[in-house]
Design a protein around this motif. Structure first.
Motif, PDB file in Angstrom:
ATOM      1  N   ALA A 277      22.705  43.713   8.684  1.00  0.00           N
ATOM      2  CA  ALA A 277      24.004  44.170   8.176  1.00  0.00           C
ATOM      3  C   ALA A 277      24.802  42.998   7.620  1.00  0.00           C
ATOM      4  O   ALA A 277      25.420  43.099   6.550  1.00  0.00           O
ATOM      5  N   HIS A 278      24.793  41.872   8.313  1.00  0.00           N
ATOM      6  CA  HIS A 278      25.527  40.699   7.843  1.00  0.00           C
ATOM      7  C   HIS A 278      24.905  40.144   6.560  1.00  0.00           C
ATOM      8  O   HIS A 278      25.624  39.679   5.667  1.00  0.00           O
ATOM      9  N   TRP A 279      23.592  40.191   6.461  1.00  0.00           N
ATOM     10  CA  TRP A 279      22.944  39.730   5.229  1.00  0.00           C
ATOM     11  C   TRP A 279      23.318  40.622   4.047  1.00  0.00           C
ATOM     12  O   TRP A 279      23.539  40.136   2.938  1.00  0.00           O
ATOM     13  N   ILE A 280      23.364  41.928   4.274  1.00  0.00           N
ATOM     14  CA  ILE A 280      23.764  42.850   3.197  1.00  0.00           C
ATOM     15  C   ILE A 280      25.173  42.527   2.730  1.00  0.00           C
ATOM     16  O   ILE A 280      25.456  42.498   1.525  1.00  0.00           O
ATOM     17  N   LEU A 281      26.086  42.264   3.672  1.00  0.00           N
ATOM     18  CA  LEU A 281      27.455  41.895   3.311  1.00  0.00           C
ATOM     19  C   LEU A 281      27.489  40.573   2.563  1.00  0.00           C
ATOM     20  O   LEU A 281      28.271  40.400   1.617  1.00  0.00           O
ATOM     21  N   LEU A 282      26.619  39.638   2.959  1.00  0.00           N
ATOM     22  CA  LEU A 282      26.548  38.350   2.266  1.00  0.00           C
ATOM     23  C   LEU A 282      26.095  38.540   0.825  1.00  0.00           C
ATOM     24  O   LEU A 282      26.693  37.982  -0.109  1.00  0.00           O
ATOM     25  N   PHE A 283      25.040  39.323   0.623  1.00  0.00           N
ATOM     26  CA  PHE A 283      24.572  39.609  -0.735  1.00  0.00           C
ATOM     27  C   PHE A 283      25.650  40.327  -1.540  1.00  0.00           C
ATOM     28  O   PHE A 283      25.820  40.069  -2.737  1.00  0.00           O
ATOM     29  N   PHE A 284      26.335  41.245  -0.895  1.00  0.00           N
ATOM     30  CA  PHE A 284      27.410  41.980  -1.561  1.00  0.00           C
ATOM     31  C   PHE A 284      28.471  41.011  -2.077  1.00  0.00           C
ATOM     32  O   PHE A 284      28.908  41.106  -3.236  1.00  0.00           O
ATOM     33  N   PHE A 285      28.886  40.063  -1.238  1.00  0.00           N
ATOM     34  CA  PHE A 285      29.894  39.083  -1.641  1.00  0.00           C
ATOM     35  C   PHE A 285      29.376  38.215  -2.781  1.00  0.00           C
ATOM     36  O   PHE A 285      30.094  37.952  -3.756  1.00  0.00           O
ATOM     37  N   ILE A 286      28.137  37.762  -2.673  1.00  0.00           N
ATOM     38  CA  ILE A 286      27.573  36.880  -3.694  1.00  0.00           C
ATOM     39  C   ILE A 286      27.522  37.566  -5.043  1.00  0.00           C
ATOM     40  O   ILE A 286      27.914  37.002  -6.074  1.00  0.00           O
ATOM     41  N   ILE A 287      27.039  38.809  -5.071  1.00  0.00           N
ATOM     42  CA  ILE A 287      26.837  39.503  -6.345  1.00  0.00           C
ATOM     43  C   ILE A 287      28.161  39.986  -6.941  1.00  0.00           C
ATOM     44  O   ILE A 287      28.383  39.889  -8.150  1.00  0.00           O
ATOM     45  N   ILE A 288      29.046  40.494  -6.096  1.00  0.00           N
ATOM     46  CA  ILE A 288      30.314  41.033  -6.598  1.00  0.00           C
ATOM     47  C   ILE A 288      31.311  39.937  -6.943  1.00  0.00           C
ATOM     48  O   ILE A 288      32.046  40.023  -7.930  1.00  0.00           O
TER      49      ILE A 288
END
Length: 425
Positions: A277-288
């Motif tokens: 879940a934390h990795w998904i949020l990290l990717f979300f922040f990076i891409i957005i």
């Protein structure tokens, strides 16, 4: 008598976090795209693209809820969600694409059907891969401080040789644009030679740093004395300096820079139930957030560039740029295949044998993205091709089914390395 705190709040946080991720990805971002695009003209293609978004959101939501650490599956579905989901939804909703081209709604929907076909084949391949157990690599039994030191020395020697051959430090400690001018403007280097030289300069130093960093962060378990820990720290510091030269950040493509940073982050933290879940949020922040910012500052050097970064619609506008052209490249590839026919796998053969000089292989295939762009008359042909486009270019829809079905089967067990409490690379 000791009293233990109940575990229910942690479980509740895990479930709520997973549901929040799904809700934002499945409903929040699509609504944001609709509002910022200024178009509510749904059509067959945009509705089909929305299916991809919902499918990827469900898959990532279940990954977060399941809690098992699966980096390969995570990165695959993150790419699907943003490049083949949100970007396609935005582009089909407004019928707006970055490169020249006019595509009917039916043709766009057919391309989305190809994407969905690849996703279904990929998941079917995953079901098969669960029954096939390939041999796994146990990192702890193969890596030793001595081997890391020897490999680090080899990485240094390869970097020195590659830098000498490529024209000195000024060729790699520079901006990406200046490096391109040096490599291709002079005519002294072929693409295959540049690729080989940059590979031996950049990859060994990165891999050596990754292994040494893994060993050092697990030093209490893997290293028997404080002296060995300090020696390994010295190796890490030396390799970090080497990497900053061989992989100079301003000269790297963002996908490679991201690979380096994220892989270091992934092995630096312990595995927990909420890791995915934390990795998904990290990717979300990076891409957005981070991805549009880095793109803006590649070209903007004044206050107007900062203003564009602060624009709330900037991430949505970024979906229409060349960074998100994967879907349009699939459209272009299908158009070329309709006109010229399949390559019958020659594009994959050319990629596998990239190191063979064109002087020895006169009809060696060019990159699929460039070949498609050239066939369509684009003035700029240095374009990529997503795996869907490569597969379709090779053999049409049967090629998509075969490539995606066997893609995960061949890699699922290979990337599963035993790192004990540390995260898989």
């Amino acid at each position: 008598m000791t009293y233990q705190l109940p575990k229910q709040p942690l479980a509740t946080y895990h479930v709520l976090l997973s549901l929040s991720i799904y809700t934002v990805l499945a409903f929040g971002l699509p609504l944001w795209i609709i509002l910022e695009s200024g178009s509510s003209q749904f059509n067959l293609a945009s509705l089909a693209a929305l299916i991809i978004v919902e499918l990827a959101a469900v898959r990532l939501g279940f990954l977060a809820l399941k809690g098992a650490v699966e980096p390969l599956l995570l990165t695959f579905w993150i790419f699907v969600l943003f490049w083949m989901g949100f970007a396609v939804f935005a582009q089909t909703l407004s019928n707006r694409f970055y490169w020249p081209g006019i595509y009917s709604i039916e043709f766009q929907a057919t391309a989305i059907l190809v994407i969905l076909l690849g996703l279904v084949s990929y998941e079917c391949g995953r079901l098969l891969s669960r029954r096939i157990r390939l041999s796994t690599v146990i990192i702890d039994s193969h890596l030793t401080p001595q081997r890391i030191t020897y490999f680090s020395l080899l990485a240094f020697l390869l970097a020195v040789y590659g830098i000498f051959e490529i024209g000195g430090l000024s060729a790699i400690v520079t901006t990406r644009g200046a490096a391109s001018v040096h490599f291709f403007g002079s005519g002294d280097f072929s693409k295959s030679r540049i690729l080989v030289l940059l590979t031996i300069i950049r990859v060994p130093s990165y891999v050596a740093l990754l292994f040494s960093w893994y060993y050092w962060i697990n030093r209490h378990r893997l290293l028997s004395s404080r002296r060995r820990s300090f020696l390994m720290l010295g190796v890490v510091v030396g390799l970090l300096g080497l990497k900053m030269i061989t992989n100079f950040p301003c000269a790297l493509a963002r996908y490679w820079l991201g690979t380096i940073v994220l892989s270091m982050v992934f092995i630096s933290f312990r595995k927990t139930r909420n890791t995915m879940a934390h990795w998904i949020l990290l990717f979300f922040f990076i891409i957005i957030v981070a991805f549009p910012i880095t793109s803006t500052f590649r070209y903007a050097h004044n206050i107007s560039g900062i203003a564009r970064v602060l624009d709330i619609s900037a991430p949505i506008k970024h979906l229409y740029t060349g960074d998100y052209d994967a879907y349009q490249q699939l459209l272009n590839t299908m158009r070329v295949v309709d006109k010229e026919g399949f390559s019958y796998g020659k594009n994959f053969l050319g990629a596998a044998l990239f190191w063979v000089p064109r002087s020895l292989w006169h009809d060696k295939p060019f990159g699929t993205g460039g070949a498609v762009a050239d066939e369509l008359g684009y003035s700029y042909t240095n374009l990529s091709a997503p795996l869907w486009a490569e597969s379709y270019y090779a053999l049409g829809m049967p090629g998509v089914i075969l490539v995606f079905f066997f893609n995960d089967t061949a890699t699922t067990e290979i990337y599963t390395l035993s790192l004990h409490d540390a995260l898989p690379i």
